[in-house]
Design a protein around this motif. Structure first.
Motif, PDB file in Angstrom:
ATOM      1  N   ASP A  71      47.880  59.354 -13.818  1.00 38.36           N
ATOM      2  CA  ASP A  71      47.366  59.995 -15.331  1.00 38.36           C
ATOM      3  C   ASP A  71      46.347  61.050 -14.591  1.00 38.36           C
ATOM      4  O   ASP A  71      45.300  60.955 -13.701  1.00 38.36           O
ATOM      5  CB  ASP A  71      46.652  59.301 -16.072  1.00 38.36           C
ATOM      6  CG  ASP A  71      45.963  60.021 -17.058  1.00 38.36           C
ATOM      7  OD1 ASP A  71      45.986  61.348 -17.304  1.00 38.36           O
ATOM      8  OD2 ASP A  71      45.388  59.398 -18.142  1.00 38.36           O
ATOM      9  N   PRO A  72      46.799  62.385 -14.680  1.00 34.73           N
ATOM     10  CA  PRO A  72      45.915  63.602 -14.044  1.00 34.73           C
ATOM     11  C   PRO A  72      44.786  63.664 -14.547  1.00 34.73           C
ATOM     12  O   PRO A  72      43.820  64.438 -14.105  1.00 34.73           O
ATOM     13  CB  PRO A  72      46.810  64.771 -14.116  1.00 34.73           C
ATOM     14  CG  PRO A  72      47.534  64.659 -15.531  1.00 34.73           C
ATOM     15  CD  PRO A  72      47.998  62.946 -15.155  1.00 34.73           C
ATOM     16  N   GLY A  73      44.266  63.017 -15.894  1.00 32.66           N
ATOM     17  CA  GLY A  73      43.004  63.029 -16.266  1.00 32.66           C
ATOM     18  C   GLY A  73      42.573  64.349 -16.974  1.00 32.66           C
ATOM     19  O   GLY A  73      41.452  64.924 -16.475  1.00 32.66           O
TER      20      GLY A  73
ATOM     21  N   PRO B  53      55.690  56.772 -12.560  1.00 33.07           N
ATOM     22  CA  PRO B  53      55.574  57.316 -13.906  1.00 33.07           C
ATOM     23  C   PRO B  53      54.283  58.148 -14.429  1.00 33.07           C
ATOM     24  O   PRO B  53      53.276  57.611 -13.804  1.00 33.07           O
ATOM     25  CB  PRO B  53      55.761  56.210 -15.111  1.00 33.07           C
ATOM     26  CG  PRO B  53      56.316  55.090 -14.184  1.00 33.07           C
ATOM     27  CD  PRO B  53      56.121  55.339 -12.860  1.00 33.07           C
ATOM     28  N   LEU B  54      54.306  58.984 -15.059  1.00 34.53           N
ATOM     29  CA  LEU B  54      53.161  59.863 -15.243  1.00 34.53           C
ATOM     30  C   LEU B  54      52.731  59.564 -16.907  1.00 34.53           C
ATOM     31  O   LEU B  54      53.654  59.661 -17.719  1.00 34.53           O
ATOM     32  CB  LEU B  54      53.419  61.309 -15.049  1.00 34.53           C
ATOM     33  CG  LEU B  54      53.865  61.677 -13.730  1.00 34.53           C
ATOM     34  CD1 LEU B  54      54.604  63.124 -13.633  1.00 34.53           C
ATOM     35  CD2 LEU B  54      52.739  61.187 -12.780  1.00 34.53           C
ATOM     36  N   LEU B  55      51.611  59.554 -17.153  1.00 30.29           N
ATOM     37  CA  LEU B  55      50.853  59.706 -18.503  1.00 30.29           C
ATOM     38  C   LEU B  55      50.112  60.944 -18.761  1.00 30.29           C
ATOM     39  O   LEU B  55      49.522  61.259 -17.533  1.00 30.29           O
ATOM     40  CB  LEU B  55      50.188  58.493 -18.549  1.00 30.29           C
ATOM     41  CG  LEU B  55      49.257  58.253 -19.867  1.00 30.29           C
ATOM     42  CD1 LEU B  55      48.983  56.693 -20.133  1.00 30.29           C
ATOM     43  CD2 LEU B  55      47.926  58.935 -20.180  1.00 30.29           C
ATOM     44  N   ALA B  56      50.195  61.727 -20.030  1.00 30.49           N
ATOM     45  CA  ALA B  56      49.668  62.744 -20.178  1.00 30.49           C
ATOM     46  C   ALA B  56      48.540  62.327 -21.500  1.00 30.49           C
ATOM     47  O   ALA B  56      49.106  61.809 -22.180  1.00 30.49           O
ATOM     48  CB  ALA B  56      50.550  63.826 -20.677  1.00 30.49           C
ATOM     49  N   GLY B  57      47.147  62.636 -21.390  1.00 31.95           N
ATOM     50  CA  GLY B  57      46.471  62.436 -22.468  1.00 31.95           C
ATOM     51  C   GLY B  57      45.539  63.444 -22.659  1.00 31.95           C
ATOM     52  O   GLY B  57      44.281  63.581 -22.136  1.00 31.95           O
TER      53      GLY B  57
END
Length: 272
Positions: free
Chosen positions: A178-180, A206-210
């Motif tokens: 997650d790039p934060g 896998p990538l998470l976007a928040g």
């Protein structure tokens, strides 16, 4: 209830992670769901709205928030955690404290969402490995540096986090990056990350976007945190189109609908 040893995040389709804050001071919904009954009701609503994962946290990590002692964080989580897990949807524990993660995983959480990417608490990687759960390793910074090449900094941070995970024995198929968005970054840096989100795929995880309701959204669409749905949705759809597998959001229903439309388009089939 999903068991850690059995749960695998499916990476062939996008997932919606619903945010469940049991804190009095979250930037967006602080205090609304910190009572056990209200938190459980909100969890049920998010599931009905299409949440694939529930991310529960007992400490606000918003800019300027005060650290919370371990006992206080657990006191907020303990009254509701078991009941949320019993709802049957995979549960993520949002914490950077290894002991909180250990207790939550023992209760049945299958993901640890660490906003310091295993780099804050030296015991965290071992706890995740021992529990056999997934881990979200988020990029973070103590200080904002407008002159920093933020993408290179993220790459270096991720390499450290992945090394810590590998050394502890966390399987590659349990690691998520997650790039934060909004953590130790300028507005321009946040949008550079979003624009170049696809470059993060080079790490092979896998990538998470928040970006849900964050100030980067408010800077464009104006309004209070609660008025940032449409901007948040746009940011997340961009991230999904550029390779994200998970989006973390306060607004599950609209995201679930949009993800279904995106999935039907990109996969050229109607999801069943």
């Amino acid at each position: 209830m999903a068991k850690a040893a059995e749960y695998r995040l499916p990476t062939t389709r996008p997932h919606v992670m619903g945010i469940l804050n049991v804190t009095p001071d979250s930037f967006s919904d602080g205090g609304r769901f910190n009572a056990a009954d209200a938190a459980l009701a909100h969890a049920r609503t998010m599931i009905a709205d299409g949440a694939d994962i529930l991310d529960i946290g007992g400490e606000s990590t918003r800019p300027g928030s005060e650290p919370v002692a371990l006992d206080e964080e657990w006191a907020r989580l303990d009254p509701v955690l078991d009941d949320v897990i019993d709802l049957g949807v995979p549960v993520s524990i949002d914490t950077y404290k290894a002991e909180i993660a250990r207790r939550a995983c023992a209760a049945g959480a299958v993901i640890v969402n660490d906003v310091w990417g295993l780099q804050k608490d030296p015991a965290m990687a071992g706890v995740v490995a021992d529990a056999g759960v997934h881990v979200v390793m988020m990029h973070n910074r103590l200080d904002v540096d407008a002159d920093l090449d933020i993408l290179s900094d993220i790459d270096r941070f991720f390499e450290t986090s992945m090394r810590l995970a590998d050394d502890a024995g966390i399987a590659k198929d349990r690691q998520i990056l997650d790039p934060g968005f909004g953590f130790g970054k300028t507005l321009d840096q946040n949008f550079r990350i979003l624009n170049r989100f696809d470059t993060l795929k080079k790490h092979g995880l896998p990538l998470l976007a928040g970006a849900s309701r964050k100030r980067m959204v408010g800077a464009i669409v104006d309004g209070t945190a609660g008025d940032r749905l449409h901007g948040s949705l746009a940011a997340h759809l961009i991230a999904l189109f550029k390779g994200a597998v998970v989006v973390r959001t306060h607004d599950v229903g609209p995201h679930a609908d949009s993800v279904r439309m995106l999935e039907a388009t990109l996969l050229e089939r109607v999801p069943v």
